[in-house]
Design an enzyme around this catalytic site. Structure first.
Site, mmCIF file in Angstrom:
data_model
loop_
_atom_site.group_PDB
_atom_site.id
_atom_site.type_symbol
_atom_site.label_atom_id
_atom_site.label_comp_id
_atom_site.label_asym_id
_atom_site.label_seq_id
_atom_site.Cartn_x
_atom_site.Cartn_y
_atom_site.Cartn_z
ATOM 1 N N TRP A 1 31.219 19.367 68.961
ATOM 2 C CA TRP A 1 31.579 20.543 67.723
ATOM 3 C C TRP A 1 32.623 21.380 68.362
ATOM 4 C CZ3 TRP A 1 29.584 18.862 63.565
ATOM 5 C CH2 TRP A 1 28.161 18.388 63.716
ATOM 6 N N GLU B 1 30.403 29.410 65.859
ATOM 7 C CA GLU B 1 30.317 31.293 67.060
ATOM 8 C C GLU B 1 28.940 32.462 66.566
ATOM 9 O OE1 GLU B 1 32.348 31.491 69.101
ATOM 10 O OE2 GLU B 1 34.564 30.880 67.784
#
Length: 392
Positions: free
Chosen positions: A158, A364
């Protein structure tokens, strides 16, 4: 209706006006086509870098903008209202510079930071792994000391800008200690052994390249380690606090863009002899959308002010990320509903905004992780603090 902002300086106001102009004139004409073609807009980042927008929250002495986080986040909002992939890219670039700016030596900063903040170089951040996304302490990528180098082996999943970045901030394990066994390294893109998989095929943010990075016997000089050996997890978690504020701002801007489009449509589209905004059922939906955006913005900027004052803001950053991204998902879904059948077509960008909003709840740190961070903070005894910003 663009956001109403109160800014402390004329310089900050000029910066917002510059960003709005670039968003309307440079980004908006390119966004839909790049997203549809899944084209990474590398030249757009160079243009924004030359305009000074890639290094805003970092010191001017190293080529940054010297702006408080409160201002930087509002710039991200303005970009995200037009093109979320680019706003996410700015946030990730800022995160990739954090390890060097916060933990690098004076010599390292002088050598690398001006180039990283100046606009020509684009960064990436390598923390997550295929089996260790929300638990960075479980990472398996290793860095083994070999004389005056470390040899890195592993895979990082990612990675935003993977395959396109000029440098990568990489977390790798230097010992088996779970909390103090990770170190941080600055790896240049042309380092032998560093390679990217083809980009992931994503639901949204298709103009942003996301790829797995492979490190096969990547030799990194000891002088490219940022901070002390074993300090990497601390670097990563501190950087994520700021990164979560960046994503909160991007989500707020994305919601604002969807709301603005839905509002214009509701003012112009007529049904039963009057604009549809005059029908109470729809007007209340729009009212809730506007309230959600304002609450997300206020929560995000409140956390930013704590950061700017050097106060703890981990819990507040998680709250901002949770509130802003959940609200963005709700607002963009409602925007599709306001446009009805047209909202479900690609003739209008709200369907893209809705697809893009989903990932804001995931990266995040998923919003379940944010709830964990918030709840842990609540379980610790604490008293409210009062900080005096001015004696006037």
């Amino acid at each position: 209706m663009p956001a109403t902002r109160t800014l402390a300086t004329r310089e900050a106001a000029d910066l917002i006006e510059l960003t709005r102009s670039l968003a309307v004139n440079e980004l908006s004409p390119k966004a839909a086509e790049a997203e549809a073609d899944e084209t990474f807009p590398r030249e757009v980042f160079r243009m924004l870098g030359r305009a000074g927008l890639l290094g805003l929250p970092y010191p001017e002495e190293y080529g940054g903008g010297g702006q408080p986080y409160e201002v930087y986040l509002q710039v991200l909002e303005e970009v995200a209202a037009v093109w979320s992939s680019v706003a996410v890219g700015i946030s990730v670039h800022a995160l990739s510079c954090f390890g060097l700016a916060a933990y690098g030596t004076a010599e390292q900063k002088e050598k690398w930071l001006p180039g990283m903040l100046g606009g020509e170089l684009l960064g990436a951040y390598c923390l997550s792994e295929p089996h260790a996304g929300s638990d960075p302490a479980a990472m398996r990528t290793r860095a083994v000391r070999d004389g005056d180098h470390y040899v890195l082996n592993g895979a990082k999943a990612w990675t935003t800008h993977g395959g396109y970045a000029d440098f990568y901030t990489v977390m790798a394990r230097t010992s088996d200690d779970r909390s103090h066994g990770i170190s941080c390294f600055l790896v240049q893109a042309d380092t032998p052994g560093l390679a990217a998989d083809p980009p992931e095929r994503k639901m949204g943010l298709t103009g942003s390249a996301t790829a797995t990075m492979h490190l096969d016997d990547v030799r990194v000089p000891v002088g490219h380690r940022l901070g002390e050996e074993g300090q990497g997890l601390r670097v990563a978690l501190a950087g994520l606090d700021s990164g979560r504020l960046g994503i909160a701002a991007v989500a707020t801007g994305l919601a604002q863009g969807a709301f603005d489009l839905a509002l214009r449509y509701a003012q112009e589209r007529e049904a039963f002899g009057k604009p549809i905004i005059e029908h109470q059922g729809l007007a209340f939906v729009l009212a809730d959308m506007g309230a959600a955006i304002e609450s997300a913005r206020a929560t995000t900027l409140s956390a930013a002010r704590l950061k700017d004052q050097g106060l703890p803001f981990t819990r507040e950053a998680s709250i901002a990320k949770l509130v802003a991204t959940d609200n963005a998902m709700r607002v963009t879904t409602d925007a599709v509903q306001v446009l009805g059948g047209y909202g479900y077509t690609r003739d209008f960008p709200v369907e893209r905004y809705m697809r893009e909003a989903k990932v804001m709840q995931i990266f995040e740190g998923t919003n379940q992780i944010q709830r964990m961070v918030i709840s842990r903070a609540l379980s610790r005894p604490a008293k409210g603090t009062i900080t005096v910003l001015s004696e006037n």
